[in-house]
Design a protein around this motif. Structure first.
Motif, PDB file in Angstrom:
ATOM      1  N   UNK A  99      41.684  33.738  28.012  1.00 33.80           N
ATOM      2  CA  UNK A  99      42.175  34.872  28.796  1.00 33.80           C
ATOM      3  C   UNK A  99      43.700  34.899  28.827  1.00 33.80           C
ATOM      4  N   UNK A 100      44.309  33.736  28.951  1.00 33.49           N
ATOM      5  CA  UNK A 100      45.776  33.672  29.006  1.00 33.49           C
ATOM      6  C   UNK A 100      46.397  34.140  27.696  1.00 33.49           C
ATOM      7  N   UNK A 101      45.747  33.851  26.581  1.00 35.03           N
ATOM      8  CA  UNK A 101      46.315  34.210  25.286  1.00 35.03           C
ATOM      9  C   UNK A 101      46.217  35.701  24.980  1.00 35.03           C
ATOM     10  N   UNK A 102      45.522  36.449  25.811  1.00 38.02           N
ATOM     11  CA  UNK A 102      45.464  37.898  25.606  1.00 38.02           C
ATOM     12  C   UNK A 102      46.699  38.593  26.148  1.00 38.02           C
ATOM     13  N   UNK A 103      47.529  37.861  26.889  1.00 39.50           N
ATOM     14  CA  UNK A 103      48.720  38.442  27.504  1.00 39.50           C
ATOM     15  C   UNK A 103      49.978  37.869  26.858  1.00 39.50           C
ATOM     16  N   UNK A 104      51.056  38.620  26.980  1.00 36.05           N
ATOM     17  CA  UNK A 104      52.329  38.184  26.399  1.00 36.05           C
ATOM     18  C   UNK A 104      53.322  37.691  27.441  1.00 36.05           C
ATOM     19  N   UNK A 105      53.367  38.341  28.598  1.00 31.72           N
ATOM     20  CA  UNK A 105      54.294  37.940  29.641  1.00 31.72           C
ATOM     21  C   UNK A 105      53.755  36.708  30.381  1.00 31.72           C
ATOM     22  N   UNK A 106      54.684  35.857  30.829  1.00 29.65           N
ATOM     23  CA  UNK A 106      54.302  34.590  31.431  1.00 29.65           C
ATOM     24  C   UNK A 106      53.434  34.777  32.670  1.00 29.65           C
ATOM     25  N   UNK A 107      53.851  35.673  33.573  1.00 28.62           N
ATOM     26  CA  UNK A 107      53.087  35.829  34.813  1.00 28.62           C
ATOM     27  C   UNK A 107      51.735  36.454  34.548  1.00 28.62           C
ATOM     28  N   UNK A 108      51.642  37.335  33.541  1.00 28.35           N
ATOM     29  CA  UNK A 108      50.353  37.913  33.199  1.00 28.35           C
ATOM     30  C   UNK A 108      49.435  36.875  32.559  1.00 28.35           C
ATOM     31  N   UNK A 109      50.027  35.995  31.785  1.00 28.35           N
ATOM     32  CA  UNK A 109      49.231  34.901  31.203  1.00 28.35           C
ATOM     33  C   UNK A 109      48.644  34.009  32.289  1.00 28.35           C
ATOM     34  N   UNK A 110      49.479  33.688  33.280  1.00 21.83           N
ATOM     35  CA  UNK A 110      49.008  32.844  34.377  1.00 21.83           C
ATOM     36  C   UNK A 110      47.906  33.551  35.178  1.00 21.83           C
ATOM     37  N   UNK A 111      48.100  34.835  35.432  1.00 17.88           N
ATOM     38  CA  UNK A 111      47.113  35.590  36.198  1.00 17.88           C
ATOM     39  C   UNK A 111      45.795  35.703  35.439  1.00 17.88           C
ATOM     40  N   UNK A 112      45.880  36.028  34.158  1.00 15.45           N
ATOM     41  CA  UNK A 112      44.667  36.169  33.351  1.00 15.45           C
ATOM     42  C   UNK A 112      43.934  34.839  33.222  1.00 15.45           C
ATOM     43  N   UNK A 113      44.676  33.758  33.006  1.00 14.24           N
ATOM     44  CA  UNK A 113      44.052  32.451  32.893  1.00 14.24           C
ATOM     45  C   UNK A 113      43.353  32.037  34.179  1.00 14.24           C
ATOM     46  N   UNK A 114      44.025  32.261  35.306  1.00 21.26           N
ATOM     47  CA  UNK A 114      43.420  31.928  36.601  1.00 21.26           C
ATOM     48  C   UNK A 114      42.159  32.749  36.845  1.00 21.26           C
ATOM     49  N   UNK A 115      42.232  34.042  36.513  1.00 17.10           N
ATOM     50  CA  UNK A 115      41.077  34.919  36.711  1.00 17.10           C
ATOM     51  C   UNK A 115      39.897  34.485  35.841  1.00 17.10           C
ATOM     52  N   UNK A 116      40.175  34.172  34.573  1.00 18.51           N
ATOM     53  CA  UNK A 116      39.112  33.724  33.684  1.00 18.51           C
ATOM     54  C   UNK A 116      38.459  32.443  34.177  1.00 18.51           C
ATOM     55  N   UNK A 117      39.285  31.522  34.649  1.00 17.77           N
ATOM     56  CA  UNK A 117      38.762  30.257  35.174  1.00 17.77           C
ATOM     57  C   UNK A 117      37.884  30.491  36.408  1.00 17.77           C
ATOM     58  N   UNK A 118      38.370  31.272  37.342  1.00 22.90           N
ATOM     59  CA  UNK A 118      37.641  31.489  38.594  1.00 22.90           C
ATOM     60  C   UNK A 118      36.340  32.253  38.376  1.00 22.90           C
ATOM     61  N   UNK A 119      36.335  33.178  37.427  1.00 19.26           N
ATOM     62  CA  UNK A 119      35.105  33.934  37.158  1.00 19.26           C
ATOM     63  C   UNK A 119      34.006  32.997  36.663  1.00 19.26           C
ATOM     64  N   UNK A 120      34.340  32.136  35.711  1.00 18.27           N
ATOM     65  CA  UNK A 120      33.339  31.204  35.180  1.00 18.27           C
ATOM     66  C   UNK A 120      32.872  30.238  36.263  1.00 18.27           C
ATOM     67  N   UNK A 121      33.806  29.701  37.045  1.00 21.00           N
ATOM     68  CA  UNK A 121      33.444  28.746  38.094  1.00 21.00           C
ATOM     69  C   UNK A 121      32.561  29.415  39.154  1.00 21.00           C
TER      70      UNK A 121
END
Length: 250
Positions: A159-181
């Motif tokens: 999820x993080x690699x789908x974004x280019x900006x740092x804060x968007x990468x962090x947000x996408x990565x966190x969201x992907x992690x929380x959804x699976x968990x």
């Protein structure tokens, strides 16, 4: 070692094993001083409920001393070997030029996926807690939570690699992690087997000390492995990622 020698996988693996052994000893010390008193208290409750103590195959003094440090050392060395292998295989995919960041990132991901995710769903229980009749179901559920913890880490990276900006990468990565968990926690069964009269403080202290032991293990493993990788790169005169690239090239 000559400066023009490139480190190979065996050198990285050796440092992973050494880092794991060191981390295991530190984790054993933490468990001995902060965890064993709670284990002893729980065993006393278990023996009182059973009406007496059964003679163990191995004396408790050995279990809580030499046995504890031997177990954590071997466990740490095994994890160090796994971390070294993961570093070698994944180094080129981590998008960082720093060996320290790579080693610490892998250790941190392992702590999160292998330890924290299962811990929050199935926290460890001391002696006298748990129904022997459900041990098979609890073991399978716990192993499933470990696998899903790793899946959550993988989803976060994708999820993080789908974004280019740092804060968007962090947000996408966190969201992907929380959804699976969240999905994993919903689907996995729940076990409530703590006796009503078991001391809540003892249960809490045991679980926190267990988590602390794992935190010490993975933190020390990541830091020590990163330091040894840095020394290896200095000795060989090559960045360690060069070794990873060479050893993973078909």
């Amino acid at each position: 070692m000559p400066l023009n020698t490139t480190p190979d996988y065996s050198q990285i693996l050796l440092r992973g094993l050494l880092a794991g052994l060191t981390a295991g000893l530190l984790a054993g010390g933490f468990a001995f001083f902060l965890g064993e008193p709670h284990v002893e208290a729980a065993i006393a409750i278990e023996e009182a409920a059973a009406g007496g103590a059964e003679k163990p195959l191995v004396e408790r003094s050995v279990q809580s001393g030499v046995g504890l440090f031997l177990a954590t050392s071997l466990y740490g060395a095994a994890l160090g070997g796994i971390l070294a292998t993961a570093y070698t295989v994944l180094r080129r995919r981590l998008h960082t030029g720093s060996d320290t960041h790579a080693a610490l990132g892998l250790a941190g991901a392992a702590l999160l996926g292998l330890v924290l995710v299962p811990f929050l769903k199935y926290p460890p229980n001391p002696p006298a807690v748990g129904d022997p009749a459900t041990i098979r179901e609890r073991t399978i559920a716990y192993l499933a939570s470990v696998v899903l913890g790793l899946v959550a880490i993988w989803a976060a990276v994708l999820a993080a690699r789908t974004q280019t900006h740092q804060w968007r990468r962090a947000t996408a990565g966190t969201a992907g992690f929380l959804i699976v968990v969240t999905i994993a926690y919903t689907l996995l069964p729940t076990f409530n087997e703590v006796p009503a009269d078991f001391p809540a403080t003892l249960l809490w202290n045991f679980r926190i000390s267990s988590l602390g032991t794992q935190a010490v293990l993975w933190t020390a493993l990541g830091l020590t492995f990163a330091g040894l990788l840095s020394r290896l790169a200095t000795r060989t005169g090559h960045p360690t990622e060069t070794a990873a690239e060479i050893t993973t090239t078909p």
